[in-house]
Design an enzyme around this catalytic site. Structure first.
Site, PDB file in Angstrom:
ATOM      1  N   GLU A  93     -24.858  45.913 -33.496  1.00  0.00           N
ATOM      2  CA  GLU A  93     -25.142  46.530 -32.200  1.00  0.00           C
ATOM      3  C   GLU A  93     -25.133  48.043 -32.284  1.00  0.00           C
ATOM      4  OE1 GLU A  93     -22.402  45.356 -29.155  1.00  0.00           O
ATOM      5  OE2 GLU A  93     -22.512  43.259 -29.776  1.00  0.00           O
ATOM      6  N   CYS A 106     -24.648  55.490 -30.330  1.00  0.00           N
ATOM      7  CA  CYS A 106     -23.403  54.966 -30.898  1.00  0.00           C
ATOM      8  C   CYS A 106     -23.777  53.957 -31.969  1.00  0.00           C
ATOM      9  CB  CYS A 106     -22.587  54.306 -29.774  1.00  0.00           C
ATOM     10  SG  CYS A 106     -21.114  53.449 -30.354  1.00  0.00           S
ATOM     11  N   CYS A 113     -15.427  43.492 -38.191  1.00  0.00           N
ATOM     12  CA  CYS A 113     -14.378  44.474 -38.467  1.00  0.00           C
ATOM     13  C   CYS A 113     -13.113  43.697 -38.811  1.00  0.00           C
ATOM     14  CB  CYS A 113     -14.131  45.327 -37.219  1.00  0.00           C
ATOM     15  SG  CYS A 113     -12.879  46.615 -37.435  1.00  0.00           S
ATOM     16  N   CYS A 117      -7.775  44.948 -33.737  1.00  0.00           N
ATOM     17  CA  CYS A 117      -7.282  45.498 -32.461  1.00  0.00           C
ATOM     18  C   CYS A 117      -7.427  44.430 -31.373  1.00  0.00           C
ATOM     19  CB  CYS A 117      -8.080  46.753 -32.077  1.00  0.00           C
ATOM     20  SG  CYS A 117      -7.896  48.079 -33.263  1.00  0.00           S
ATOM     21  N   CYS A 120     -10.401  44.321 -28.673  1.00  0.00           N
ATOM     22  CA  CYS A 120     -11.757  44.611 -29.156  1.00  0.00           C
ATOM     23  C   CYS A 120     -12.489  43.338 -29.572  1.00  0.00           C
ATOM     24  CB  CYS A 120     -11.679  45.578 -30.336  1.00  0.00           C
ATOM     25  SG  CYS A 120     -13.290  45.996 -30.997  1.00  0.00           S
ATOM     26  N   GLU A 161     -14.864  49.887 -38.865  1.00  0.00           N
ATOM     27  CA  GLU A 161     -13.978  51.030 -39.065  1.00  0.00           C
ATOM     28  C   GLU A 161     -14.614  51.924 -40.122  1.00  0.00           C
ATOM     29  OE1 GLU A 161     -11.281  52.660 -37.893  1.00  0.00           O
ATOM     30  OE2 GLU A 161     -11.679  53.920 -39.628  1.00  0.00           O
ATOM     31  N   CYS A 334     -17.801  47.293 -27.519  1.00  0.00           N
ATOM     32  CA  CYS A 334     -18.071  46.974 -28.923  1.00  0.00           C
ATOM     33  C   CYS A 334     -18.127  45.478 -29.183  1.00  0.00           C
ATOM     34  CB  CYS A 334     -16.941  47.485 -29.808  1.00  0.00           C
ATOM     35  SG  CYS A 334     -16.738  49.210 -29.745  1.00  0.00           S
TER      36      CYS A 334
END
Ligand code: SAH
Length: 352
Positions: A93, A106, A113, A117, A120, A161, A334
């Site tokens: 994305e 962005c 990932c 977190c 997220c 990340e 995200c």
């Protein structure tokens, strides 16, 4: 992939490739122009390059691409969210946002990932793979082509990340700011990290004037560990030292990202703790109410709590803005769009 991605090559590397094929150096300049200024996706489009050289290049290299799979445009603010398909079928994305000071993109730096977190969506199924620098660039180029508009800012705040994919992220920054290519000022690039301390220090030493954004979200380690597993590895005192080091080395004010989660990190005591932690540092705080993610039970803070939090920081002389929430109506957070499409596809596959 055994093929080399030619879009990920820096100018000097491209020159070495071309001279290695017994071609003149100026061919590298032409090819770099096709890849990064004209932003073509195929060797066949490089019309001033002899066919023999195009064939030789195609035999040794690929050109990373990001094909538009889906676009959603926000009725609220014109934000466009892109789902791109990579050459190997993976989906990523990117987001196009219009601001008064210019357009911003962005980008994602990884497929998925592994940071975990808790608020997220990108991390729910873990890391699939790193993106190449060319694949990060292809997101920006794809959006420029689709919108026909200029892009003046890039934020590395999509899925992934960036400091866990360090080499490709730095290569991306060097390539996009190369004056022979898109020539976007590195000062207009923000790299956001959850706090990978060695990577932050290494980035400070690169001599690139990019803005570092640190995803803080809590003022002490215990609280941070509850929402960000990476806090078990890198404690806040080391992170703050690395932020000071970044400022000392680059002269660039660090941005702290603080996503407000209702009842979790948005109280008066949290604002006081945050002020004590970052007071005296040359920095800026970006507040955003957490975007609710279906799979997680966190809710965004109420507007009144966001304002109270901001006021408290301001009273303590901390520079703070409330980030405009862009594209709330289009799975703006995200990883949400990719997840929804992957789930739809899985459902279709089991039904079919
Ligand atoms: N891994 C990097 C960059 C990607 S995340 C980092 O952690 O900074 C980009 C930003 O979006 C981070 O500040 C992250 O904490 C935040 N974020 C992720 N999911 C969110 C959500 N549901 N609501 C609000 N912010 C979110």
């Amino acid at each position: 992939m055994t093929e080399q991605d030619i879009r990920s090559m820096e100018y000097d590397e491209l020159t070495a490739l071309v001279t290695g094929l017994n071609e003149k150096k100026f061919r590298a300049s032409q090819i770099f122009d096709w890849l990064h200024k004209k932003q073509v996706d195929s060797f066949d489009d490089m019309t001033n390059i002899p066919k023999s050289l195009r064939e030789a290049l195609a035999g040794e290299c690929c050109i990373s691409t990001a094909g538009i799979e889906r676009v959603q445009e926000s009725a609220l603010d014109g934000t466009r969210k892109y789902l791109f398909k990579l050459r190997d079928g993976n989906l990523i994305e990117s987001v196009f946002m219009r601001y008064e000071h210019g357009n911003s993109v962005c980008v994602s730096t990884q497929v998925g990932c592994r940071m975990g977190c808790r608020f997220c969506a990108s991390t729910i199924d873990g890391l699939v793979r790193d993106l190449t620098a060319g694949e990060i660039l292809a997101q920006v180029y794809g959006i420029i082509r689709d919108t026909g508009e200029r892009v003046s800012n890039v934020v590395m705040m999509g899925s992934g990340e960036p400091l866990e994919n360090y080499d490709s992220s730095v290569r991306f920054i060097k390539l996009i700011s190369d004056e022979r290519g898109l020539n976007l000022s590195a000062r207009n690039i923000t790299l956001s990290t959850c706090g990978i301390v060695p990577g932050m220090r290494r980035l400070a030493d690169e001599g690139l004037p990019v803005t570092l954004a640190l995803s803080l979200h809590a003022y002490n380690d215990d609280k941070r560990k509850e929402i960000m597993p990476v806090a078990n590895k890198y404690p806040l005192n080391e992170i703050m030292d690395a932020c000071r080091y970044y400022f000392d080395k680059t002269g660039r004010r660090v941005t702290f990202e603080y996503s407000l989660i209702g009842g979790v990190n948005d109280t008066d005591a949290d604002a006081a703790g945050l002020s004590a932690l970052i007071g005296g540092l040359n920095c800026h705080v970006n507040l955003i109410p957490v975007n609710p993610v279906k799979e997680r039970n966190y809710v965004g803070s109420a507007k009144s709590a966001v304002l109270a939090f901001k006021n408290k920081l301001e009273k303590n002389h901390i520079n703070v803005t409330i980030r405009r929430e862009m594209g709330r109506d289009i799975d703006g957070a995200c990883g949400q769009l990719r997840r929804r499409v992957l789930k739809d596809e899985a459902a279709k596959a089991t039904k079919g």
